[in-house]
Design a protein around this motif. Sequence first.
Motif, PDB file in Angstrom:
ATOM      1  N   UNK A   1       0.842  -1.204   0.000  1.00  9.52           N
ATOM      2  CA  UNK A   1       0.000   0.000   0.000  1.00  9.52           C
ATOM      3  C   UNK A   1       0.868   1.242   0.000  1.00  9.52           C
ATOM      4  N   UNK A   2       0.327   2.292  -0.582  1.00 10.51           N
ATOM      5  CA  UNK A   2       0.901   3.626  -0.489  1.00 10.51           C
ATOM      6  C   UNK A   2       0.176   4.335   0.641  1.00 10.51           C
ATOM      7  N   UNK A   3       0.920   4.815   1.616  1.00  8.72           N
ATOM      8  CA  UNK A   3       0.297   5.431   2.781  1.00  8.72           C
ATOM      9  C   UNK A   3       0.990   6.738   3.117  1.00  8.72           C
TER      10      UNK A   3
ATOM     11  N   UNK B   1      -4.386  11.197   7.501  1.00 11.47           N
ATOM     12  CA  UNK B   1      -3.919   9.811   7.543  1.00 11.47           C
ATOM     13  C   UNK B   1      -4.732   9.036   6.523  1.00 11.47           C
ATOM     14  N   UNK B   2      -4.079   8.571   5.474  1.00 15.56           N
ATOM     15  CA  UNK B   2      -4.815   7.948   4.378  1.00 15.56           C
ATOM     16  C   UNK B   2      -3.893   7.003   3.621  1.00 15.56           C
ATOM     17  N   UNK B   3      -4.476   6.178   2.760  1.00 13.25           N
ATOM     18  CA  UNK B   3      -3.702   5.180   2.020  1.00 13.25           C
ATOM     19  C   UNK B   3      -4.473   4.753   0.789  1.00 13.25           C
ATOM     20  N   UNK B   4      -3.771   4.068  -0.120  1.00 13.73           N
ATOM     21  CA  UNK B   4      -4.429   3.421  -1.252  1.00 13.73           C
ATOM     22  C   UNK B   4      -3.675   2.135  -1.564  1.00 13.73           C
ATOM     23  N   UNK B   5      -4.368   1.132  -2.087  1.00 11.07           N
ATOM     24  CA  UNK B   5      -3.703  -0.140  -2.366  1.00 11.07           C
ATOM     25  C   UNK B   5      -2.887  -0.082  -3.650  1.00 11.07           C
ATOM     26  N   UNK B   6      -1.713  -0.695  -3.612  1.00 10.44           N
ATOM     27  CA  UNK B   6      -0.910  -0.919  -4.818  1.00 10.44           C
ATOM     28  C   UNK B   6      -1.103  -2.347  -5.308  1.00 10.44           C
ATOM     29  N   UNK B   7      -1.019  -3.299  -4.369  1.00 12.98           N
ATOM     30  CA  UNK B   7      -1.310  -4.703  -4.692  1.00 12.98           C
ATOM     31  C   UNK B   7      -1.945  -5.368  -3.485  1.00 12.98           C
ATOM     32  N   UNK B   8      -3.031  -6.071  -3.719  1.00 12.28           N
ATOM     33  CA  UNK B   8      -3.690  -6.864  -2.687  1.00 12.28           C
ATOM     34  C   UNK B   8      -4.044  -8.223  -3.284  1.00 12.28           C
ATOM     35  N   UNK B   9      -3.721  -9.304  -2.578  1.00 12.98           N
ATOM     36  CA  UNK B   9      -4.018 -10.632  -3.140  1.00 12.98           C
ATOM     37  C   UNK B   9      -5.501 -10.973  -3.029  1.00 12.98           C
ATOM     38  N   UNK B  10      -5.927 -11.906  -3.828  1.00  9.69           N
ATOM     39  CA  UNK B  10      -7.267 -12.474  -3.670  1.00  9.69           C
ATOM     40  C   UNK B  10      -7.333 -13.189  -2.329  1.00  9.69           C
TER      41      UNK B  10
ATOM     42  N   UNK C   1      -7.233   4.795   5.854  1.00  3.76           N
ATOM     43  CA  UNK C   1      -6.176   3.796   5.923  1.00  3.76           C
ATOM     44  C   UNK C   1      -6.632   2.506   6.596  1.00  3.76           C
ATOM     45  N   UNK C   2      -7.521   2.632   7.565  1.00  5.18           N
ATOM     46  CA  UNK C   2      -7.962   1.455   8.305  1.00  5.18           C
ATOM     47  C   UNK C   2      -8.640   0.437   7.393  1.00  5.18           C
ATOM     48  N   UNK C   3      -9.294   0.897   6.322  1.00  4.93           N
ATOM     49  CA  UNK C   3      -9.987  -0.025   5.414  1.00  4.93           C
ATOM     50  C   UNK C   3      -9.013  -0.796   4.546  1.00  4.93           C
ATOM     51  N   UNK C   4      -7.772  -0.299   4.440  1.00 12.04           N
ATOM     52  CA  UNK C   4      -6.762  -0.983   3.634  1.00 12.04           C
ATOM     53  C   UNK C   4      -5.899  -1.894   4.506  1.00 12.04           C
ATOM     54  N   UNK C   5      -5.405  -1.347   5.628  1.00 13.09           N
ATOM     55  CA  UNK C   5      -4.519  -2.135   6.489  1.00 13.09           C
ATOM     56  C   UNK C   5      -5.277  -3.214   7.253  1.00 13.09           C
TER      57      UNK C   5
END
Length: 616
Positions: A515-517, A524-533, A555-559
């Motif tokens: 993730x990019x955070x 405080x925020x983030x976005x996914x770069x790669x997430x597995x199935x 960010x909490x929804x990604x991490x």
Amino acid sequence: MHEAIGRLAAPGTEGGGAALDQVAIMTGSAGLIALALLWVGYLHRTRRITWLGALADRIGAVFNRPGWVALPIVMFLATILTALLGFIWDVSLHVGNGRDEGPLANPAHYFILAGLFFLFTAGMLAIVLPMDEKPGAAAVRITRTWYAPVGGILIAGAGLYALIGFPLDDIWHRMFGQDVTLWGPTHLMLIGGAGLSLVGVLLLEFEGSRNRPDPDRADGRLIWTLRAFAFGGLIIGLSVFQVEFDFGVEQFRLVLQPMLIVAAATVSLVAARATLGAFSTFVVVGFAAVVRGVVAFLVGGPIIDAPRNVFPLYLGAAVVVELLALLPLARKPLWWGAAAGLAVATVGVWLESRWVDAVFVDPWPAAMWPELLAMSVPTGIAGGVVGALLGMVLRGEPLPRPPVRRAMMVAAVLIVAAATTNGLIVRVPDQASATVALRDAEPVDGGRMVTADVRLDPADLVGSDPEWLQILAWQGGVGSDSPGRGLVVDQLRRVGDGHYVSTKPVPAHGSWKTVLRLQDGRTLTALPIFMPYDAGIGAAEVAAPPEFTRPFVAEITVLQRERSFDHPDWLFGAASLVVLVCSAILIGALSWGAARINDRYSITARTDATAPVTAG
């Protein structure tokens, strides 16, 4: 409400609570052990066995302490170190591997559960062991002829509080999904109970020192050293709330870290210096550093091979406390404690920042210091006063009148709560995004590694001195053949307005969550770069194409990908309130125990809060 009840009764899922068969196995095993220990306690209380009392008295003779102090403390020391190893190991496994397949599938859980269970047992031993004697002037009557020491009651209570966190943790996961963070409410119960139990140990040892089997035998350096180690245990126990920062995967704002360091340092070191005298704080922080260092080596070294962690040294705080103890103000313990807390929150925390900048993943930026001081200074003053109160109890000096000391404790709790609440306030920017261009780097064991070129929109989304702008890749699998043993953090380099580039490759394959955070002040925020199935939670893969544009989200929804937000807001609030009430009860019990001991053992008549006492 019916939906929540249904979740509790449902079989465990990968992203929710534990499988019911594992819950049954753990509950049954703990129940059998508890029954065996209860049976031993019953045999001792009915005088059908003598070996337990004889063993306690034999150990007590070595330290010139009653058996009801010596045996429980020896048992406590062994079990709390076991729990600490299990705790750091457990955090590292979550960082490197992600969520558990179940409580029995995580080897660290065995160490934690055993440590907490026998922590509770150590407290119960202190309650059960006294037979023909009232264990001190502060002892609490259980039956007409059975009295229990206050310290034993507090240790048992803290252990029980921590143990309750285990079943509540499973309930929590069934209701809200797995919150893969140290700061889940039930996780805080587990670590908070263990950490605060050290206060009970210090109070139990004090009760023992006033009831020595050989009153004419003076305490030597061994007892002084053991007391210093107990304070070292206290500073470790109060430091466990910071462990996500130690690994570099904190899921809350960075400004909380110095505030937590100040809280642990002021309470522990002010009390230690007031109780043990000159240079004692150096022994305290030295012991803490050795223990944390050994555990860090075991977990992050070749033995367990999990992600590495570092830890605060508290050396700057120790220097400040020792220097302030040389001032005449030290004869007024509460004023001195407040002054020491202020100094730790300013000079001491600045000295600690040199260490943080050198070894931690996320150094403290200059732009953070105004808010850092606004949170740390009140916390430091409150912690210094609490440390001074504890030191007065352990020296047998009279505390202020009950209304005054209660007001001090309530004010300290409210100050720390307010500072923590401020640290938890975050802002997620609206309509912010990033365009990321990935370039393949040299693969590692056949796995894709990438570097990134990041352009923020808007370009001024991040100021010139943010807490972090980084790519975090974690939960890729522990082991020396895995990049970073399952954790890689790349602090991006600024090349222009809103334009940042990688400084090293990060993984984007397999089970890695990349993730990019960013954090800049309250943002405080983030976005996914790669997430597995992830079939266990029904989450689709988030691919990492050569170039993409994605919006920033909370960010909490990604991490915390496994966490469920499909519940009424009131339900989460109500559940958190239950944990908060339990925590308040524990803090209140420790305060009651310290006050009761002080009232029964004070060596002089009660005076006001500014009465002079010798601090060292």
